[in-house]
Design a protein around this motif. Structure first.
Motif, PDB file in Angstrom:
ATOM      1  N   GLU A  11       3.223  25.686 -19.390  1.00 48.78           N
ATOM      2  CA  GLU A  11       4.057  26.051 -18.252  1.00 48.78           C
ATOM      3  C   GLU A  11       3.209  26.604 -17.122  1.00 48.78           C
ATOM      4  O   GLU A  11       3.445  26.330 -15.948  1.00 48.78           O
ATOM      5  N   ALA A  12       2.178  27.430 -17.462  1.00 47.90           N
ATOM      6  CA  ALA A  12       1.359  28.059 -16.448  1.00 47.90           C
ATOM      7  C   ALA A  12       0.529  27.047 -15.675  1.00 47.90           C
ATOM      8  O   ALA A  12       0.067  27.313 -14.581  1.00 47.90           O
ATOM      9  N   VAL A  21       8.170  32.952 -15.057  1.00 47.24           N
ATOM     10  CA  VAL A  21       9.069  33.868 -15.758  1.00 47.24           C
ATOM     11  C   VAL A  21      10.480  33.299 -15.818  1.00 47.24           C
ATOM     12  O   VAL A  21      11.139  33.333 -16.861  1.00 47.24           O
ATOM     13  N   ASP A  22      10.965  32.781 -14.695  1.00 40.58           N
ATOM     14  CA  ASP A  22      12.304  32.195 -14.667  1.00 40.58           C
ATOM     15  C   ASP A  22      12.415  31.020 -15.635  1.00 40.58           C
ATOM     16  O   ASP A  22      13.420  30.870 -16.345  1.00 40.58           O
ATOM     17  N   LEU A  23      11.377  30.187 -15.672  1.00 41.80           N
ATOM     18  CA  LEU A  23      11.383  29.024 -16.567  1.00 41.80           C
ATOM     19  C   LEU A  23      11.399  29.474 -18.030  1.00 41.80           C
ATOM     20  O   LEU A  23      12.174  28.958 -18.840  1.00 41.80           O
ATOM     21  N   VAL A  24      10.555  30.460 -18.358  1.00 42.08           N
ATOM     22  CA  VAL A  24      10.501  30.967 -19.729  1.00 42.08           C
ATOM     23  C   VAL A  24      11.842  31.587 -20.112  1.00 42.08           C
ATOM     24  O   VAL A  24      12.350  31.378 -21.225  1.00 42.08           O
ATOM     25  N   LYS A  41       9.281  31.216 -31.002  1.00 38.46           N
ATOM     26  CA  LYS A  41       7.945  31.743 -31.286  1.00 38.46           C
ATOM     27  C   LYS A  41       6.866  30.860 -30.673  1.00 38.46           C
ATOM     28  O   LYS A  41       5.875  31.357 -30.113  1.00 38.46           O
ATOM     29  N   MET A  42       7.056  29.528 -30.739  1.00 37.23           N
ATOM     30  CA  MET A  42       6.083  28.607 -30.149  1.00 37.23           C
ATOM     31  C   MET A  42       6.082  28.721 -28.626  1.00 37.23           C
ATOM     32  O   MET A  42       5.037  28.639 -27.979  1.00 37.23           O
ATOM     33  N   LEU A  43       7.260  28.942 -28.056  1.00 30.54           N
ATOM     34  CA  LEU A  43       7.373  29.071 -26.603  1.00 30.54           C
ATOM     35  C   LEU A  43       6.633  30.307 -26.099  1.00 30.54           C
ATOM     36  O   LEU A  43       5.922  30.256 -25.092  1.00 30.54           O
ATOM     37  N   LEU A  44       6.770  31.420 -26.812  1.00 30.81           N
ATOM     38  CA  LEU A  44       6.220  32.695 -26.343  1.00 30.81           C
ATOM     39  C   LEU A  44       4.752  32.878 -26.688  1.00 30.81           C
ATOM     40  O   LEU A  44       4.078  33.722 -26.096  1.00 30.81           O
TER      41      LEU A  44
END
Length: 473
Positions: A11-12, A21-24, A41-44
């Protein structure tokens, strides 16, 4: 970027900052609602803790605790320290007692104290009683210092060395204690009674010969602050010397903690917010939750100063009423009252803004207070002269009378000079009296110049009428 590995999240690579932040937050809410916890967990995993904290803060309260529980223990502690106070309190209410205790126990002392400052006293007493003896002692020590001082802001997690240590021994100590220390880039040297005797950077230590004594490579002239030093002074010290951290000593010059640059950034933001609120005549409150406060609280914070300003503006009406004979004689004089008081208010607001900022950065000391006031007074006179060139011909033409043009011109010069002088002098006076100079802000300067400006204008017009025997020439 991942701090440990230098990796960048997918994402970055395409978005950053608030967009990331909005996307996450959007993806996090969707995955939590669907119950896909492995995907969460994989997303973060590649996301920075500060961004995770902001994303969790955006989530509905019912999902915040769930998202937080999916973090690993170490990551959860780091993320929690970045959360807004309101979100921290909400999580404490929703997490189980054991989870709360573990979380609070592992927090750094300075962050724990800031959390306790936001919690009800009853909750703080309960959490203090459940902490381990060592953490309880440190926390109680920091809570014992006055709010907004170095003692309340500092952390006790630092590395101290002895002069007799060799560079090799010191490096071994740094490696051993680094995991439990907030920063390792600044190392402090103390004697047997914990008196601060020197400082050296990690760079100096690494480049020193292994057998070199710390006492031979350290710097003995150490800039430090006391536990009772105001947090603004601490921030200025770190800014002035480009420190990553500044040591904090007690009255006996014993090293008791350090204030790191990340905490100072928070102080600068907090103080700037307070000054902005004061400049807008808004009562200071908890700046962090201002936009989460209910409307009654918002109105209460603003109504006090507004009421004061309304009463003060009542003097303007009184001045106009006392000079109604002049206005009856030359009605068009009234048309230029808004122009004059608006100009005076703007000039006064500019001067007060410049002086208040100069006091905040301490740059006004180089010029001198009296010179600063005289400089602003001269600037007000020059501004009045420049505007007079445009305004007087217009007033003469619009009023169809030389009296109106002359009254406006003379008053304009006097008002701009007075407004600039008051805008510079009043914040300096407040500062000399030990009050916050930001209180003497634009709304107050504007109100004061309104009253004085109307009085000067109408009395000038009355004097001109007397000189011409009541003929509006």
């Amino acid at each position: 970027m991942n701090e440990a590995t230098g990796a960048t999240s997918p994402e970055a690579a395409v978005v950053s900052g608030s967009d990331l932040v909005d996307l996450v937050a959007q993806q996090l809410q969707a995955l939590l609602s669907a119950g896909n916890y492995d995907a969460v967990k994989m997303l973060l995993q590649p996301v920075q803790p500060v961004d995770i904290a902001e994303a969790i803060g955006i989530l509905p309260r019912t999902l915040q605790a769930l998202a937080f529980r999916l973090l690993s223990k170490d990551e959860a502690i780091e993320v929690y320290e970045y959360l807004e106070p309101a979100v921290q309190q909400s999580l404490l209410e929703r997490l189980r007692s054991g989870e709360v205790l573990e979380l609070v126990e592992e927090m750094s002392p300075d962050d724990r104290v800031r959390l306790f400052d936001e919690l009800p006293a009853k909750v703080v007493r309960r959490l203090l009683a459940e902490l381990s003896p060592a953490e309880r002692r440190v926390t109680a020590q920091l809570l014992g210092y006055e709010p907004e001082t170095a003692g309340r802001l500092m952390t006790t997690e630092f590395i101290d060395l002895k002069e007799f240590h060799s560079a090799a021994q010191a490096l071994t100590i740094v490696r051993r204690r680094a995991p439990d220390t907030e920063t390792i880039y600044s190392l402090y040297v103390t004697d047997g009674e914990r008196h601060l005797t020197g400082i050296l950077s990690l760079r100096d230590l690494v480049t020193a010969e292994p057998e070199a004594r710390i006492g031979d490579v350290m710097t003995r002239d150490v800039v430090n602050v006391r536990t009772d030093t105001d947090q603004e002074e601490v921030a200025r010290a770190i800014q002035r010397y480009d420190f990553l951290a500044v040591p904090v000593v007690d009255r006996e010059q014993r090293l008791v903690g350090i204030v790191t640059v990340d905490d100072v950034i928070d102080v600068i933001e907090q103080e700037a917010t307070r000054d902005l609120y004061a400049a807008g005549a808004v009562q200071a409150g908890d700046e962090d939750d201002y936009f989460q406060s209910n409307l009654l609280v918002v109105a209460r914070r603003r109504v006090v100063w507004l009421a004061v300003l309304v009463v003060a503006n009542g003097f303007t009406s009184q001045v106009i009423a006392m000079n109604d004979d002049v206005l009856k004689h030359v009605v068009l004089l009234a048309a230029f009252i808004p122009l004059l008081i608006g100009t005076g208010g703007n000039v006064g607001a500019q001067s007060s803004t410049v002086v208040i900022r100069g006091l905040s950065t301490q740059r006004i000391q180089a010029l001198g207070r009296m010179k600063a006031v005289l400089r602003e007074a001269m600037a007000g006179g020059i501004l009045g002269l420049l505007m007079l060139i445009v305004v007087v011909p217009f007033a003469w033409w619009r009023g169809e009378s030389l009296l109106v043009g002359a009254a406006v011109g003379i008053s304009l010069m006097a008002i701009t000079t007075l407004a600039a002088t008051a805008g510079a002098a009043l914040p300096l006076l407040f500062d000399r009296m030990g009050l916050d100079p930001a209180l003497m802000s634009a709304p107050f300067i504007t109100t004061a110049t309104d009253v004085a400006g109307v009085f000067i204008y109408l009395r000038t017009a009355a004097w001109l009428l007397e000189q011409t025997n009541g003929i509006a020439f």
